[in-house]
Structure formats: structure tokens, C-alpha cells
Design an enzyme around this catalytic site. Structure first.
Site, PDB file in Angstrom:
ATOM      1  N   SER A  87       0.835  -1.209   0.000  1.00 57.97           N
ATOM      2  CA  SER A  87       0.000   0.000   0.000  1.00 57.97           C
ATOM      3  C   SER A  87       0.860   1.245   0.000  1.00 57.97           C
ATOM      4  CB  SER A  87      -0.873   0.036   1.251  1.00 57.97           C
ATOM      5  OG  SER A  87      -1.610  -1.140   1.377  1.00 57.97           O
TER       6      SER A  87
ATOM      7  N   HIS B  41      -1.856  -2.837  -6.835  1.00 54.18           N
ATOM      8  CA  HIS B  41      -2.463  -2.599  -5.523  1.00 54.18           C
ATOM      9  C   HIS B  41      -3.968  -2.829  -5.593  1.00 54.18           C
ATOM     10  CE1 HIS B  41      -3.513   0.326  -2.081  1.00 54.18           C
ATOM     11  NE2 HIS B  41      -3.114  -0.813  -1.574  1.00 54.18           N
TER      12      HIS B  41
ATOM     13  N   GLU C 262      -4.649  -0.307  -8.465  1.00 51.83           N
ATOM     14  CA  GLU C 262      -3.703   0.761  -8.813  1.00 51.83           C
ATOM     15  C   GLU C 262      -2.463   0.117  -9.418  1.00 51.83           C
ATOM     16  OE1 GLU C 262      -4.319   4.470  -5.786  1.00 51.83           O
ATOM     17  OE2 GLU C 262      -3.508   2.667  -4.881  1.00 51.83           O
TER      18      GLU C 262
ATOM     19  N   ASN D  53      -4.634   5.799  -1.058  1.00 54.63           N
ATOM     20  CA  ASN D  53      -4.258   5.953   0.351  1.00 54.63           C
ATOM     21  C   ASN D  53      -3.756   7.355   0.663  1.00 54.63           C
ATOM     22  OD1 ASN D  53      -5.003   3.564   1.607  1.00 54.63           O
ATOM     23  ND2 ASN D  53      -3.262   2.492   0.717  1.00 54.63           N
TER      24      ASN D  53
HETATM   25  N1  LIG Z   1      -5.690  -4.710   4.489  1.00 57.66           N
HETATM   26  C1  LIG Z   1      -6.021  -3.985   3.446  1.00 57.66           C
HETATM   27  O1  LIG Z   1      -7.139  -3.443   3.349  1.00 57.66           O
HETATM   28  C2  LIG Z   1      -5.034  -3.816   2.317  1.00 57.66           C
HETATM   29  C3  LIG Z   1      -5.486  -3.240   1.113  1.00 57.66           C
HETATM   30  C4  LIG Z   1      -4.609  -3.135   0.036  1.00 57.66           C
HETATM   31  C5  LIG Z   1      -3.296  -3.573   0.182  1.00 57.66           C
HETATM   32  N2  LIG Z   1      -2.885  -4.113   1.370  1.00 57.66           N
HETATM   33  C6  LIG Z   1      -1.500  -4.585   1.436  1.00 57.66           C
HETATM   34  O2  LIG Z   1      -1.502  -5.995   1.241  1.00 57.66           O
HETATM   35  C7  LIG Z   1      -0.414  -6.582   1.968  1.00 57.66           C
HETATM   36  C8  LIG Z   1      -0.943  -7.657   2.891  1.00 57.66           C
HETATM   37  O3  LIG Z   1      -1.860  -7.062   3.784  1.00 57.66           O
HETATM   38  P1  LIG Z   1      -2.981  -7.930   4.530  1.00 57.66           P
HETATM   39  O4  LIG Z   1      -3.982  -6.960   5.041  1.00 57.66           O
HETATM   40  O5  LIG Z   1      -3.410  -9.067   3.657  1.00 57.66           O
HETATM   41  O6  LIG Z   1      -2.113  -8.504   5.759  1.00 57.66           O
HETATM   42  P2  LIG Z   1      -2.405  -9.806   6.637  1.00 57.66           P
HETATM   43  O7  LIG Z   1      -1.696  -9.577   7.925  1.00 57.66           O
HETATM   44  O8  LIG Z   1      -3.861 -10.142   6.657  1.00 57.66           O
HETATM   45  O9  LIG Z   1      -1.679 -10.982   5.812  1.00 57.66           O
HETATM   46  C9  LIG Z   1      -0.286 -11.075   5.621  1.00 57.66           C
HETATM   47  C10 LIG Z   1       0.034 -12.552   5.397  1.00 57.66           C
HETATM   48  O10 LIG Z   1       1.393 -12.651   4.970  1.00 57.66           O
HETATM   49  C11 LIG Z   1       1.920 -13.834   5.524  1.00 57.66           C
HETATM   50  N3  LIG Z   1       3.372 -13.719   5.545  1.00 57.66           N
HETATM   51  C12 LIG Z   1       4.129 -12.838   6.255  1.00 57.66           C
HETATM   52  N4  LIG Z   1       5.447 -13.028   5.981  1.00 57.66           N
HETATM   53  C13 LIG Z   1       5.497 -14.050   5.066  1.00 57.66           C
HETATM   54  C14 LIG Z   1       6.559 -14.684   4.387  1.00 57.66           C
HETATM   55  N5  LIG Z   1       7.826 -14.309   4.569  1.00 57.66           N
HETATM   56  N6  LIG Z   1       6.253 -15.682   3.514  1.00 57.66           N
HETATM   57  C15 LIG Z   1       4.976 -16.055   3.294  1.00 57.66           C
HETATM   58  N7  LIG Z   1       3.929 -15.474   3.921  1.00 57.66           N
HETATM   59  C16 LIG Z   1       4.188 -14.481   4.787  1.00 57.66           C
HETATM   60  C17 LIG Z   1       1.310 -13.892   6.926  1.00 57.66           C
HETATM   61  O11 LIG Z   1       1.339 -15.220   7.440  1.00 57.66           O
HETATM   62  C18 LIG Z   1      -0.126 -13.393   6.662  1.00 57.66           C
HETATM   63  O12 LIG Z   1      -1.006 -14.455   6.389  1.00 57.66           O
HETATM   64  C19 LIG Z   1       0.304  -5.425   2.683  1.00 57.66           C
HETATM   65  O13 LIG Z   1       1.362  -4.996   1.885  1.00 57.66           O
HETATM   66  C20 LIG Z   1      -0.796  -4.370   2.765  1.00 57.66           C
HETATM   67  O14 LIG Z   1      -0.274  -3.054   2.846  1.00 57.66           O
HETATM   68  C21 LIG Z   1      -3.726  -4.269   2.424  1.00 57.66           C
END
Ligand SMILES: NC(=O)c1ccc[n+]([C@@H]2O[C@H](COP(=O)([O-])OP(=O)(O)OC[C@H]3O[C@@H](n4cnc5c(N)ncnc54)[C@H](O)[C@@H]3O)[C@@H](O)[C@H]2O)c1
Length: 286
Positions: free
Chosen positions: A118, A139, A151, A190
Site C-alpha cells: 500500500s 495494488h 492501482e 491511500n
Molecule cells: N488490508 C487492506 O485493506 C489492504 C489493502 C490493500 C493492500 N494491502 C497490502 O496488502 C499486503 C498484505 O496485507 P494484509 O492486510 O493481507 O495482511 P495480513 O496480515 O492479513 O496478511 C499477511 C500474510 O502474509 C503472511 N506472511 C508474512 N510473511 C510471510 C513470508 N515471509 N512468507 C509467506 N507469507 C508471509 C502472513 O502469514 C499473513 O497471512 C500489505 O502490503 C498491505 O499493505 C492491504
């Protein structure tokens, strides 16, 4: 691109894996360890079952999508992928290490390595690899199966071919609407949304109004589908804080600085829906 990889199967990775499989791609999902693999698989299945129950997905289509999905903790399974989308935690060090590792294990010479970050500069991830021209930001928005926006974020080094192939994957294969952003922390959405969410948290913190009234104000007064505190709970307080920190570190704009209440709640593990409690209370993991 028919062979897709998704790294990380949390909130976002599970949705990205689901939409790729539902749109006919063969998808390998890699999670951190066997327990996380099982949690990730359960998330994707639960989401598709709910789509079937709501009449949004024919059950035959779900069966076919399930057959196209493989869940594992073995990074070597990414060897033959043409596109890998990274969706692990919003931590620059963890993501840089992941891109170094992806660069080693993905054998396809013209594969695209995309990040769902993000706020972390795509250039930082690109330069962690030996193929910076093939690294790009894709994104997605939460929930991925529902929200149509992606995005597209090329870095200064991303090739036009990578941008074109990634954009046509998002539009033609996944049916998403693509907007393009420069590689600046927060991108378009964002950069506008985070200061709004942080303002709502500051408003709560100062005792200006209750969480329920702040949210009701924006729902009933501005026709937003949910209020800013409920939206922060949906995004995840940890993710919101990480995005705010990246934006603050890039621009040094006080509006992007995480308020102390947000930091304290993240330290307490009050992460929003995914932990069962944030600004509001939830049944765990809904
Ligand atoms: N939450 C949102 O609304 C949103 C929206 C758009 C983008 N994002 C982006 O998406 C990404 C993930 O966010 P999220 O909300 O899904 O987080 P989350 O915490 O729900 O999930 C992250 C996952 O990554 C896994 N993980 C961490 N390190 C790892 C590794 N080395 N190898 C394999 N798996 C690994 C974890 O076990 C977890 O299941 C981030 O970069 C976030 O900024 C989030």
C-alpha cells in the site's frame, strides 16, 4: 499469463488468489508455515462458499476454481510462474527479503514480480532483484472479489512491456478497473484516504465524539458505505499504521503521522476485524 503465484494468504493474498483462480488461472499460494497455509486455504474456501451462498458464484465455478489452487509453504513451487503477486505484511525489511528470494526461485525469464504494497516504494523492491524492469505495484482493494479497483504502480525502472502486461492482466483477466499512479508512498487512494482515517482516530482520541457517532456521521451524512473507524477496523489497524508510517517517512507531513491511540491499540493487539476488536467489536476472523 496463465501460471500465477501469490505470496501471503492473509486478508489480501486470499482475495487475490481467489479472483485469479475464479478467472481461470492456475494459482500457487505460498504462506509462511504449515499452520498459515491451512489458515489461508480456509479463508479462500470460506470466501467462495459465501459467494456461492449469496448467489454470486455458481457452485460448479467454485469447484473448478478450487481445483486450480495449490497451497504450500514451499517457495520452489513458484519456479514456473509467469506472474507472482506478493501480499505479505507491510514491512519494508520483510518485503525486500521476499523479493530477493522471489528473484532466486522464479525461473521464468520474463516473469512479472508484483507487489500489493500500500505504501512501500516499488523501487525499493525492484532494486532487491536482478530484474528491476519486471517489478511493478499491483495494488488491490479489500475485499478483492468485490472492489473493482487496481492501482498500477510502475517504478522508474519498470519497463513499458511489464506495465502493459500487468495492466492487461488486471483488466482483461480479472475484470478490474486500473488507475495509474507514480511510485509515491500511498499512491492515489491511500494518499487521500489515510489522512481521513487518522483524522477520525484523532477526533475519537480527543473526546470530540464517540466511535459510533463518528461513523454514523459519515454513513448518514455523506452516504459512505461505512464510517472511517469501521473502515480502519476492516483494513486492519496494523496495516493502517504501517501505511501511515511509510507515508510520514516519505513526506514528513504531520497529517500522515499515526496518532498515539492507533499505536497503543496496535501494541495491544486490537487490530480490528481480524483480531475481533478494534474501534468496534466483532466475532473473531469475520
Ligand atoms: N488490508 C487492506 O485493506 C489492504 C489493502 C490493500 C493492500 N494491502 C497490502 O496488502 C499486503 C498484505 O496485507 P494484509 O492486510 O493481507 O495482511 P495480513 O496480515 O492479513 O496478511 C499477511 C500474510 O502474509 C503472511 N506472511 C508474512 N510473511 C510471510 C513470508 N515471509 N512468507 C509467506 N507469507 C508471509 C502472513 O502469514 C499473513 O497471512 C500489505 O502490503 C498491505 O499493505 C492491504
Amino acid at each position: 499469463m496463465t501460471l500465477v503465484g501469490v505470496l501471503g494468504c492473509g486478508l489480501m493474498g486470499s482475495g487475490i488468489a481467489e479472483v485469479c483462480a475464479r478467472n481461470g488461472r492456475d494459482v500457487v499460494v505460498v504462506e509462511a508455515d504449515p499452520a498459515a497455509v491451512e489458515r489461508g486455504r480456509a479463508k479462500v474456501l470460506r470466501s467462495m462458499e459465501s459467494a456461492v451462498a449469496r448467489g454470486k458464484l455458481p457452485s460448479d465455478d467454485m469447484d473448478r476454481a478450487v481445483e486450480r489452487l495449490v497451497f504450500t509453504d514451499d517457495w520452489d513451487s513458484f519456479g514456473d510462474r509467469q506472474l507472482v503477486i506478493e501480499a505479505i505484511s507491510e514491512d519494508p525489511d520483510i518485503k525486500v527479503a521476499a523479493f530477493q528470494q522471489l528473484d532466486k526461485v522464479v525461473g521464468t525469464s520474463d516473469a512479472i514480480l508484483a507487489s500489493n504494497t500500500s505504501s512501500i516504494p516499488i523501487m525499493k523492491l525492484a532494486t532487491a532483484t536482478e530484474r528491476p524492469t519486471q517489478v511493478i505495484g499491483l495494488h488491490f482493494f479489500n475485499p478483492v472479489p468485490v472492489l473493482p479497483l487496481v492501482e498500477l504502480v510502475p517504478s522508474l525502472m519498470t519497463s513499458p512491456d511489464t506495465s502493459e502486461r500487468a495492466a492487461s492482466f488486471a483488466t482483461e483477466v480479472l475484470g478490474k478497473n486500473v488507475i495509474r499512479s507514480k511510485d509515491r508512498a500511498g499512491f492515489v487512494v491511500n494518499a487521500l484516504l489515510i489522512p481521513y482515517l487518522l483524522s477520525a482516530i484523532r477526533m475519537l482520541e480527543s473526546g470530540f465524539a464517540t466511535a459510533a457517532d463518528i461513523d454514523a456521521g459519515m454513513v448518514h451524512g455523506c452516504a459512505h458505505p461505512m464510517g472511517p473507524l469501521a473502515l480502519t477496523d476492516l483494513i486492519g489497524l496494523d496495516t493502517t499504521m504501517a501505511v501511515a508510517e511509510s507515508m510520514y517517512s516519505e513526506f514528513k507531513e504531520p497529517l500522515y503521522a499515526p496518532p498515539p491511540l492507533l499505536s497503543r491499540m496496535v501494541e495491544a493487539g486490537l487490530l480490528g476485524r481480524k483480531s475481533g476488536r478494534g474501534f468496534h467489536e466483532y466475532r473473531k476472523d469475520v
